[in-house]
Design an enzyme around this catalytic site. Structure first.
Site, PDB file in Angstrom:
ATOM      1  N   ASP A   1      -6.502  -7.046   4.018  1.00 16.27           N
ATOM      2  CA  ASP A   1      -7.543  -6.572   3.205  1.00 16.27           C
ATOM      3  C   ASP A   1      -8.154  -7.613   2.413  1.00 16.27           C
ATOM      4  O   ASP A   1      -9.525  -7.646   2.553  1.00 16.27           O
ATOM      5  CB  ASP A   1      -6.849  -5.751   2.240  1.00 16.27           C
TER       6      ASP A   1
ATOM      7  N   LYS B   1       3.548 -15.440   3.114  1.00 17.80           N
ATOM      8  CA  LYS B   1       3.670 -16.059   2.022  1.00 17.80           C
ATOM      9  C   LYS B   1       5.176 -16.757   1.985  1.00 17.80           C
ATOM     10  O   LYS B   1       5.941 -16.201   0.990  1.00 17.80           O
ATOM     11  CB  LYS B   1       3.088 -15.471   0.688  1.00 17.80           C
TER      12      LYS B   1
ATOM     13  N   ASP C   1      -2.782 -18.314   0.942  1.00 17.40           N
ATOM     14  CA  ASP C   1      -3.694 -19.074  -0.011  1.00 17.40           C
ATOM     15  C   ASP C   1      -4.536 -20.058   0.787  1.00 17.40           C
ATOM     16  O   ASP C   1      -5.666 -20.342   0.806  1.00 17.40           O
ATOM     17  CB  ASP C   1      -3.020 -19.616  -1.080  1.00 17.40           C
TER      18      ASP C   1
ATOM     19  N   ASP D   1     -12.175  -9.319   4.348  1.00 13.67           N
ATOM     20  CA  ASP D   1     -13.649  -9.249   3.520  1.00 13.67           C
ATOM     21  C   ASP D   1     -13.928 -10.685   3.575  1.00 13.67           C
ATOM     22  O   ASP D   1     -15.004 -10.922   3.856  1.00 13.67           O
ATOM     23  CB  ASP D   1     -13.109  -8.927   2.108  1.00 13.67           C
TER      24      ASP D   1
ATOM     25  N   TYR E   1       0.853  -1.311  -0.006  1.00 11.05           N
ATOM     26  CA  TYR E   1      -0.055  -0.022   0.000  1.00 11.05           C
ATOM     27  C   TYR E   1       0.854   1.303   0.012  1.00 11.05           C
ATOM     28  O   TYR E   1       0.473   2.345  -0.516  1.00 11.05           O
ATOM     29  CB  TYR E   1      -0.829   0.008   1.198  1.00 11.05           C
TER      30      TYR E   1
HETATM   31  C1  IPM Z   1     -10.446  -1.524   3.550  1.00 13.22           C
HETATM   32  C2  IPM Z   1     -10.684  -0.808   2.101  1.00 13.22           C
HETATM   33  C3  IPM Z   1      -9.580   0.347   1.721  1.00 13.22           C
HETATM   34  C4  IPM Z   1      -8.410  -0.806   1.656  1.00 13.22           C
HETATM   35  C5  IPM Z   1      -9.752   0.831   0.505  1.00 13.22           C
HETATM   36  C6  IPM Z   1     -11.234   1.509   0.467  1.00 13.22           C
HETATM   37  C7  IPM Z   1      -8.620   1.871   0.336  1.00 13.22           C
HETATM   38  O1  IPM Z   1     -10.875  -1.957   1.117  1.00 13.22           O
HETATM   39  O2  IPM Z   1     -10.667  -0.637   4.380  1.00 13.22           O
HETATM   40  O3  IPM Z   1     -10.324  -2.641   3.622  1.00 13.22           O
HETATM   41  O4  IPM Z   1      -8.029  -1.087   0.976  1.00 13.22           O
HETATM   42  O5  IPM Z   1      -7.749  -0.663   2.868  1.00 13.22           O
HETATM   43 MG    MG Z   2     -10.981  -3.772   2.060  1.00 16.72          MG
END
Ligand code: IPM
Ligand code: MG
Length: 368
Positions: free
Chosen positions: A248, A191, A224, A252, A140
């Site tokens: 990230d 990894k 993975d 999710d 990032y």
């Molecule tokens: C998160 C989001 C952010 C990230 C984006 C919106 C920049 O996906 O907070 O997980 O990638 O960190």
């Molecule tokens: Mg995210």
């Protein structure tokens, strides 16, 4: 008196923060915990007004606040802007400037919602895991970065995965401390079979754990495999620690185990400074959901639960934090559902109604 900076941002960020402000006001009015709120712009709305997604005054106000509550940033309206003007730059900028390196993303399944997950009930019921994501390093922010044109006219993109051992150590300690007050299990994700940076990550986490946290059961897993294990058998995990990019993605996946992205809170914490101050930003894991913005149908619970995390981690108001979490569970037990967590044919409540239901329950809980 605690000073909270509200950053509504874009899309549904506005409504979910507005609803959560009602919860803040409830505590201010009915308990001995006092809050004042200020507001600042970030993301697309900031760009529209100031031609930058990250105005200077937002950083100033953020530094003065005791804690920050953020809605969400981004939306199709700003997607074609130059990279430095996009809403996400605002969010990444504030994370970096305040050095909010520790991102806590708990994935907890509420009893009433264990049928809302796309996974089988027995895989997710009572699930309670904590993903700890490093938030200020890695791909990032690593340099060099960017896209350039080569002599032959073709284009080359470069991003750099980088961590130094100090950065790994400080996030490892946060995760180990959390494991210590939870199930005493930590799984570190890397990894290491391919990427040297993460091989060093694995070594550092191992050293710290061995030296200072012998009571914690530490394991390591490739990213993975972790993605696969999260949907195969998520209850094997207690605390998971990983870098920014892997975190990230994995967070999710973890969030969807709970039924809806609309349920998950998060905390982004900085280092405790010598004067005791610690920067902290709380935000729902979900995004700005432009498709449903302004319709009063978004789920405010992730933001309300983020405020609960603020009470717990920034202010040590454990009783009030517990009360919010309990109120949310009771509201769900009563069958209240915003559209994102409703089953087919189930009646739904609006964003503002959901917040009002939480306040009703808080009234009952705090009266006892
Ligand atoms: C998160 C989001 C952010 C990230 C984006 C919106 C920049 O996906 O907070 O997980 O990638 O960190
Ligand atoms: Mg995210």
């Amino acid at each position: 008196m605690k000073k909270i900076l509200l950053i509504k941002g874009d899309g549904i960020g506005d409504e979910v923060v507005t609803q959560t402000k009602k919860i803040i006001n409830f505590f201010d009015k009915h308990t001995d915990k006092k809050f004042t709120c200020e507001e600042a712009l970030l993301g697309g709305v900031a760009y529209d007004q100031y031609q930058t997604p990250y105005p200077k005054q937002t950083l100033e106000l953020a530094k003065e606040a005791d804690a920050i509550l953020l809605g969400a940033v981004g939306g199709p309206k700003w997607e074609s802007l130059a990279y430095q003007h996009r809403p996400e730059r605002g969010l990444l900028g504030i994370r970096k400037d305040l050095q909010l390196f520790a991102n806590l993303r708990p994935a907890k399944v509420f009893n009433a919602l264990c049928d809302s997950s796309t996974l089988k009930k027995e895989i997710v019921d009572n699930l309670d895991i904590m993903i700890v994501r490093e938030l200020t390093g890695d791909l990032y922010f690593g340099e060099p970065r960017g896209v350039s044109t080569l002599a032959d006219g073709s284009r080359q993109g470069i991003n750099t995965m980088t961590y130094n051992s100090k950065e790994v150590e400080r996030i490892a300690r946060v995760a180990l401390e959390l494991a210590n007050i939870r199930g005493k299990k930590l799984c570190s994700i890397d990894k290491a079979n391919v990427i040297e940076t993460t091989e060093m990550w694995r070594e550092v986490v191992s050293e710290i754990a061995k030296k200072d946290y012998p009571q914690i059961q530490l394991s390591h897993m490739y990213v993975d495999n972790c993605a696969m294990q999260l949907v195969r058998n998520p209850k094997q995990f207690d605390v998971v620690v990983t870098g920014n990019m892997f975190g990230d993605i994995l967070s999710d996946i973890a969030s969807m185990l709970t039924g809806s992205l609309g349920m998950l809170p998060s905390a982004s914490l900085g280092e405790k400074q010598k004067n005791g101050k610690q920067f902290a930003l709380y935000e729902p894991v979900h995004g700005s959901a432009p498709d449903i913005a302004g319709k009063n149908i978004a789920n405010p619970l992730a933001t309300i639960l983020s405020f609960a995390m603020m009470l717990r981690y920034s202010f040590a108001y454990e009783k009030e934090a517990d009360a919010i979490e309990k109120a949310a569970a009771l509201v769900l037990d009563d069958g209240n559902r915003t559209a994102d967590i409703a089953n087919k044919n189930q009646a739904t409540v609006s964003c503002s109604q959901m917040a009002d239901k939480v306040i009703e329950k808080l009234n009952e809980i705090m009266a006892n």
